[in-house]
Write a protein that holds these residues in place. Structure first.
Motif, short mmCIF file in Angstrom:
data_model
loop_
_atom_site.label_atom_id
_atom_site.label_comp_id
_atom_site.label_asym_id
_atom_site.label_seq_id
_atom_site.Cartn_x
_atom_site.Cartn_y
_atom_site.Cartn_z
N ASN A 86 -17.68 -8.38 102.55
CA ASN A 86 -16.25 -8.42 102.26
C ASN A 86 -15.79 -9.85 101.98
OD1 ASN A 86 -16.24 -5.69 102.79
ND2 ASN A 86 -15.24 -5.86 104.77
N LEU A 87 -16.30 -10.79 102.77
CA LEU A 87 -15.93 -12.18 102.57
C LEU A 87 -16.43 -12.69 101.22
CD1 LEU A 87 -14.65 -14.78 103.73
CD2 LEU A 87 -16.91 -15.31 104.68
N MET A 88 -17.66 -12.32 100.85
CA MET A 88 -18.18 -12.75 99.56
C MET A 88 -17.38 -12.15 98.41
SD MET A 88 -22.30 -13.04 99.94
CE MET A 88 -22.54 -11.35 100.45
N ALA A 89 -16.96 -10.90 98.55
CA ALA A 89 -16.14 -10.28 97.51
C ALA A 89 -14.79 -10.98 97.42
CB ALA A 89 -15.95 -8.79 97.81
N ASN A 103 -8.51 -7.29 98.54
CA ASN A 103 -9.67 -6.47 98.20
C ASN A 103 -9.92 -5.32 99.17
OD1 ASN A 103 -11.18 -7.64 95.80
ND2 ASN A 103 -10.79 -9.46 97.01
N PHE A 104 -9.53 -5.52 100.44
CA PHE A 104 -9.82 -4.52 101.48
C PHE A 104 -8.58 -4.29 102.36
CE2 PHE A 104 -13.62 -6.99 100.51
CZ PHE A 104 -14.45 -5.99 100.03
N PRO A 105 -7.52 -3.73 101.81
CA PRO A 105 -6.29 -3.56 102.60
C PRO A 105 -6.45 -2.60 103.78
CG PRO A 105 -6.10 -2.45 100.48
CD PRO A 105 -7.38 -3.21 100.45
N TRP A 106 -7.41 -1.70 103.72
CA TRP A 106 -7.60 -0.70 104.77
C TRP A 106 -8.32 -1.26 106.00
CZ3 TRP A 106 -9.52 -0.65 99.85
CH2 TRP A 106 -10.87 -0.93 99.70
N TYR A 107 -8.88 -2.47 105.93
CA TYR A 107 -9.56 -3.07 107.07
C TYR A 107 -8.64 -3.92 107.94
CZ TYR A 107 -14.15 -1.65 105.37
OH TYR A 107 -15.24 -0.93 104.97
N GLY A 108 -7.43 -4.16 107.53
CA GLY A 108 -6.48 -4.92 108.34
C GLY A 108 -6.72 -6.42 108.38
#
Length: 186
Positions: A139-142, A110-115
């Protein structure tokens, strides 16, 4: 009541995602979209229930329930949203502790840009996310929302294993055979 609303929201969002796939050839909806849709569904349901209840009470007391409905539905929407946020966060944190690699996969998906794909194992704990920012918790909930089908499958398989063991034990008892589990020895 909330469990019913959550299961209904999951069911409705499953149908919506199937609809989006069939009409728009869209693949898996993102975790953020699932969270927003389910949150709106739960909050709207709560707003309607609380609004109607307060309107009925206000109608008995004052003769008109319009202001009661307005205030009750506003309070219900806010209360439903906050409760859904807290419930989702608690379930996401529990899933992170149970299945850290799966949650890391969905965080990275879901968030590849956050590493998130490069997180160390000690960072994949609920304490790390609990003391983190609201953005990290979101982010964790998503990620939990997008991993829900996989988590359901894991839990279904674990339930099947437990049921198989119970059936095996009960069948052996019926035949007069004593079955000793490894856990019973300890």
């Amino acid at each position: 009541m909330v469990d019913y609303e959550l299961s209904t929201a999951n069911s409705v969002s499953s149908h919506v995602s199937q609809l989006l796939r069939s009409i728009g050839n869209w693949g898996r909806p993102s975790g953020q979209g699932l969270y927003m849709f389910r949150s709106m569904f739960v909050a709207s349901s709560t707003a309607a229930l609380v609004g109607l209840s307060v309107a009925a009470a206000a109608g008995i007391v004052t003769g008109s329930g319009s202001l009661g409905f307005l205030l009750g539905s506003c309070a219900g929407f806010v209360g439903g949203s906050v409760h859904y946020y807290r419930t989702s966060l608690a379930q996401a944190l529990a899933s992170l502790d149970e299945h850290p690699r799966l949650m890391q996969l969905h965080l990275a998906y879901n968030f590849p840009w956050y590493g998130y794909q490069h997180m160390r194992p000690h960072q994949l704990r609920s304490d790390y996310f609990r003391r983190g920012s609201y953005a990290r918790q979101g982010n964790l909930m998503a990620a939990w929302q997008s991993a829900s089908a996989s988590l359901d499958e894991i839990h279904d398989r674990q339930t099947g294993l437990v049921l198989d063991a119970i059936i095996k034990r009960d069948a052996a008892r019926g035949a007069g055979i004593v079955v000793v589990d490894d856990k019973d020895k300890e």
